[in-house]
Enzyme design. Sequence first.
Site, PDB file in Angstrom:
ATOM      1  N   ARG A   1      34.873  28.027  52.160  1.00 54.25           N
ATOM      2  CA  ARG A   1      34.841  27.028  53.242  1.00 54.25           C
ATOM      3  C   ARG A   1      34.317  27.692  54.494  1.00 54.25           C
ATOM      4  NH1 ARG A   1      38.849  29.337  56.240  1.00 54.25           N
ATOM      5  NH2 ARG A   1      40.576  30.225  55.060  1.00 54.25           N
TER       6      ARG A   1
ATOM      7  N   GLY B   1      57.832  44.304  47.565  1.00 53.90           N
ATOM      8  CA  GLY B   1      58.084  45.719  47.854  1.00 53.90           C
ATOM      9  C   GLY B   1      59.003  46.403  46.855  1.00 53.90           C
TER      10      GLY B   1
ATOM     11  N   LYS C   1      53.221  50.065  41.324  1.00 51.29           N
ATOM     12  CA  LYS C   1      53.676  48.685  41.566  1.00 51.29           C
ATOM     13  C   LYS C   1      54.215  48.070  40.286  1.00 51.29           C
ATOM     14  CE  LYS C   1      50.561  46.776  45.130  1.00 51.29           C
ATOM     15  NZ  LYS C   1      49.335  45.973  45.285  1.00 51.29           N
TER      16      LYS C   1
END
Lengths: 451, 451, 166, 166
Positions: free
Chosen positions: A291, A165, A158
Site C-alpha cells: 500500500r 521473549g 529462539k
Amino acid sequence: MFEKVLIANRGEIALRIERACREMGIATVAVHSTADADAMHVRLADESVCIGPPPARDSYLNAQAILSAAAISNADAIHPGYGFLSENADFATMVEEHGFTFIGPTRDHIRLMGDKIAAKQAMKEAGIPCIEGSDGPVPDEDAAVVAADKIGYPVIIKAVAGGGGRGMKIAHSRDDVRSFYKIASAEAEAAFGNGAVYIERCLLNPRHIEIQVLADNHGAIVHLGDRDCSLQRRHQKVLEEAPSPAINQSERAAIGKIAVDAMRAIGYHNVGTIEFLYEAGKFYFIEMNTRLQVEHPVTEMICGLDLVREMVRVAWGSPLGYTQEDIRFHGHAIECRITAEDPLTFQPKPGRVASYHAPGGLGVRVDSALYAGYRVPPYYDSMIGKLIVHGASRNECLMRLRRALGEYVITGMDTTIPFYQRLLAEPAFVNGTYDVHWLGHYISGTKPGPG
Amino acid sequence: MFEKVLIANRGEIALRIERACREMGIATVAVHSTADADAMHVRLADESVCIGPPPARDSYLNAQAILSAAAISNADAIHPGYGFLSENADFATMVEEHGFTFIGPTRDHIRLMGDKIAAKQAMKEAGIPCIEGSDGPVPDEDAAVVAADKIGYPVIIKAVAGGGGRGMKIAHSRDDVRSFYKIASAEAEAAFGNGAVYIERCLLNPRHIEIQVLADNHGAIVHLGDRDCSLQRRHQKVLEEAPSPAINQSERAAIGKIAVDAMRAIGYHNVGTIEFLYEAGKFYFIEMNTRLQVEHPVTEMICGLDLVREMVRVAWGSPLGYTQEDIRFHGHAIECRITAEDPLTFQPKPGRVASYHAPGGLGVRVDSALYAGYRVPPYYDSMIGKLIVHGASRNECLMRLRRALGEYVITGMDTTIPFYQRLLAEPAFVNGTYDVHWLGHYISGTKPGPG
Amino acid sequence: MAKKKTSAPKPSAPKASSDVDGDLVRKLAKLLEETGLTEIEYGRDSWYMRVAKGSRIAAPIPAVSPAPSAGASRGEPAADAPEDDLSGHPGAIASPMVGVIYHAPEPGAAPFVRVGDQVKPGQTLFLIEAMKVMNPVAATAAGRVARILVANGAPVEYGEVLALIE
Amino acid sequence: MAKKKTSAPKPSAPKASSDVDGDLVRKLAKLLEETGLTEIEYGRDSWYMRVAKGSRIAAPIPAVSPAPSAGASRGEPAADAPEDDLSGHPGAIASPMVGVIYHAPEPGAAPFVRVGDQVKPGQTLFLIEAMKVMNPVAATAAGRVARILVANGAPVEYGEVLALIE
C-alpha cells in the site's frame, strides 16, 4: 482515465488522495462517519457519502457500506489509502468483483504479504536478503554450535513455538551457545510445551530502512530509493527521512536493484514498500507493505514524483513511461508525524483546534486536514498532520525543519510539535547515528543498553 | 558567516529573508514602521526595531533610521529585499561606509543599471541584444527609409525628446515611413519643441522574458534559466512562470550564455535579472534589475536553489561551489501575486483578515506574511502573498494551481484569488500563447489589437 | 444520497445575514443606557457575551491571533504591556528617531534633567545619537519629570517612550 | 531599544469592523445617530454584535472557521440547513445504511406507506438495497407518516432522514 474515484479513508491521507485526483481532473467521492461530517476531506471532495456511525468497524472498516457508497455515487475506482481496508485482500477482491478498480496491488500480492511466513519464504526465493538462521529447529548443542558458527556471532536462540521473549537467549560465543541451549530449550518446554529452539543472527542495533517500489501492469518496475524510519516509539514510526543517513550511494543502488528484481520475480504491481532491518552493512527483510505508506512524501520530495498520481495512473493501466535511469534523487527530506498527543507523555489528547497557522516558504510541505475550529474526534488515529521539509543537504533540511516547527501554530490542544523541537537538539538525531532502539530510550529517559 | 542580518523591508519578502537567515543560523533584525508593529516579519524576527511612522519615506525609505537600527542592534549586514531601498546606490554606499555588508550587487552596478541609457549602452557593449535602431536621429525621409530598410518592418518612428506616444508612428512599409516621417517630426516639434525623430524596430506582440543570473566575488557566474512575466497589468507583473512556454531549450541555453558572458564582462556580483522583450525568436534588452525579484521563487522551484541563501553566501564572500553544468531544471513553476484588491476592478482594498488557511500538499509553496486577525495596512503595496506551485510539466502545474487556489481561504477582505481562478479558464493562458498586451485586454474586456 | 457539492456542502456556521438587525442594536443601546455600561458585546455560535464599564484604552486579547511569533513558538514570555501602555500617556516623551540616548551633554557631565525637575517647553531632556549626529529631544510642555524610562547609553527605537512629564 | 523577542513580541492589534457595503454603512451610521452610541460592531458568518458608548476599545471578533471547502472556494451555494435540522426531529426515521431506497416491495407495486398513513412499530416503511440485498426499514414507533423525504430509487447515505412519523 478514471472519471470518479472514491477514497475509502479519512484525515490527511484522504485529503492527499483528493488533491492528486483533483490535479488529474478526476472527481472525488469522500466517505465519512457521522463523526467526520465536518472533516476537511469531506469539505474538499466533490461528493460525500456518510457511511456509518463513529466506530471505524461500522464506517471506515465497513466494506459493504463503502461499496454501496461507490455504487450510488457511480465511482470507477476506490483508493484505500493506508490503514483501514488498505491491506485487506478480501476487500480488494470485493472491490474488483463489484466492477470497481482497486487502486493498489493485486489481491494475491496483498494476501501473500499479509501472511508473514509465506511472505518471507517468497521474498527469500525472489532474492531478498532475509535474516540468517538454522532453517528449522536445532536438535542438540552440537548442531546449535554448528549453526551459530555458520551464521556468525552474536546469535539469538529462539523457541520455535515462542514469543514474548521466553525461551529467547542471546549468545555471543560458542560457550554461550553451549551454556544457553539447554536453558532456552527448557524455558521453551515450560512455556509452550515444546522445547524446540532455532537459531538466528542477532541484530543488536539495527536501523529500519525500507525501499519504495513502483510497478506498472506492463512489466516496468522502478525503485524510488530508501527511507530511514528508525525513529520509532513502541514500533510506531515517529519521524522518517530519505535518504537514510546510514547507507551510501552504492548500498542504495544495490538493495534497490535487489528489490526491483524481486518484484519482477513475483510480478508485483502498483506501489509497495519492502522493509528491512539494517546492521553492519547488511539488510534483513522484515515485511512488505502492499500500500501507500504514511511516509511516502519524503520519497516524493527527493525524487520529484507524485506517488498517488502514479498509483492512479498505473491502476488505470498506464505505463510508467520512465526507467530506473530516469529516477534521480535530489537533496534530503524529513517528515514529522504531528499527533494530538501530550508532547512529553504521548498520551492522546483529542480536542478542538482554536487557531491554526501552517508554516510556509521554500522547501516546506504540510499534509494535514486540520483547520481552525476543527474538533479532532477521539475515535481514530491521533495523527493530525505531517510536516515535510526538503533541503539540498541533510543539514539544510534539519535547519529548515527547526524553522518550520517554530512557525507551526496549533493552539487549543496539545500536539507533539514541542517533542520534535526537543528532538532537534539531540546529537544522535542531528548526527543520524540513531538505531531503532534509540528513540524509546530517549523518551523513557533510559540509557541505551550495551551493544 | 554573518552573525546578524538586518532586513530593510516588510511583508512577505522580509519573512522570506528571515526564513533563509534562520535556516543558516543567522540572527535577524526586523525593522518596521509603527503601522507594522504586529506584522509577521516583526513577530518572527529575533529582534525588531521601530524605525518611523507609517509613510514609507519616513520608515522603510529612511536610510538613516535603518542604519541607526543596524548600529544599535549590532547587525553585520543588511538585506534590502526588493522595492524600497534595494536599488538605491546611495543607500548601498552608506551601508558599506558604515561598515555593514550590503547583501546585493556593488553600488557601481546598481548605479549603472539605474541609468537606463548608460545601462543599455553597457549591455550592448557586453554583447546583450538590444533593439535595433537608427542610433540617433534620422535627418530626413530618405535617411529614415534607409534606416527602416536595414532594421526591417514594422518600425516605430519616435521623437528623440519624446514620450507618451506623441510623435510616435508605426510604419509597416517604406511608403508608411515616407508618409509618417513628416507627421511624426511635426508632432514632435509641436509637442517637445524638437522635431528630431529616430527609428527603432517595432515589437507588436512581444513577451517579457527575463534571465536570472548569480555571481560570486571570485569570478564564478551562472544563469538560472528564464522566467516569463508577460502577464502584466499596467506594467505590473501579475503572474510569472518558469520556464517560459514560448522558448525552447536551445534558445534558453543561448540567451543564458549571452547573459553570463555579459555579466562576466561587466564584473557583476550577487543576483541580478536581465529583462528582455522577446518576439519572433529574438531577445531585446529592456533593463537589468540589480536585486532579488518578487518572482524569484519560480526559479528556485525549477532549479532547486535557495536564492536568498545564495545571496547571503555570496555577499559573505563564499564561492558558488557549482558551475553552469551543475544547474539542472526540473519541471515547471508558476507564481500568482495575491493582492488585497477587488478581483474585478483591481481597486486596492486593505482590510482585516478574518480567517486564513493556506493551501498545502505536494508542490505548493506559500510565501505570505498574512495571518488570521492581521490588518493589512493601507500605506504599502497591496501584495499580500505569493502562491507558488511546481509540477513535473506545465499542465500538471496548471492543474495544481487550480487545486491550490481552490483551497486558499482568506476571508474578511477582497483578494485577487478569484481573478486567478478565472484566468485559469482562459485558453490564451492555458496554452501559454499570451503576450505582454494580452492581460490588459483581457481585464478591460477589449479585443487585442491587430497584430 | 451522495452529497454533490453543487447542492449540499454542509455549512459549519449559520448563513451570513447581510441585514443588520436594527432592533437588536436598539435593544443593546437601551441596555447600555439603562445599566450605565459603556459596552456590550454579544455573540452567537457557542455564545459570547461581554459587558464593560468605564474606559479602557487597549485591551490585549488572549489568544485572538494565531500568528506565529518567534517568542511564542519558543514558549518565551510574551508581554511588555506596561511599557506599551505608556505610549498613551498624555505627558509621554516619545523618541523621534532610532539611535542611542544620552542623559547628559557629554560623558561625566550632569544630566539635562532628573526625575522631579520642573521643565519648560523646548527644554532639552536628552540627546539621541543617530548616524554620529547628536539630536536634542526637547520637552513639549511644561511639567515635572515624573519618570525617566531609558538608561543613559541605551539604544532606543522610533516612538519609544523616553520619559513622562506630568 | 531593539526589541529582543525574549521581552517584546507584541499583542495583536486593535481593530474595527470593515468590509461592508455602502447601504450597510449608512444604516449603521443612522443607528449610531439614533441610539447615541459611539460604536457598533457587527459580524458575519458566525454572527457577532457589539455596541459601545463613550470609550473605544479593542475586542476580538470570535474566530470564524477558516476551513477550505470545495463549495465555498468555488462560490457555490452552501446551505442545506433545513435538511440537517430534521435529524433532531423526534419522529425522524434515519437510514441505517448506505444504499438505494425503494418505496414499494417491487416495481409497479403499491408503496408500503403514503403520507398520512398510520403506522405501527415494526411496520416496514421502505426497502434499502445495499450490495444487491434488500433491507427493510421499519417504523420505530406508532404514528402518522407526516413526510416522506426521499424519492423512490434515490441513493441514501447513512443517517439520512427518510421520513417523519408524528
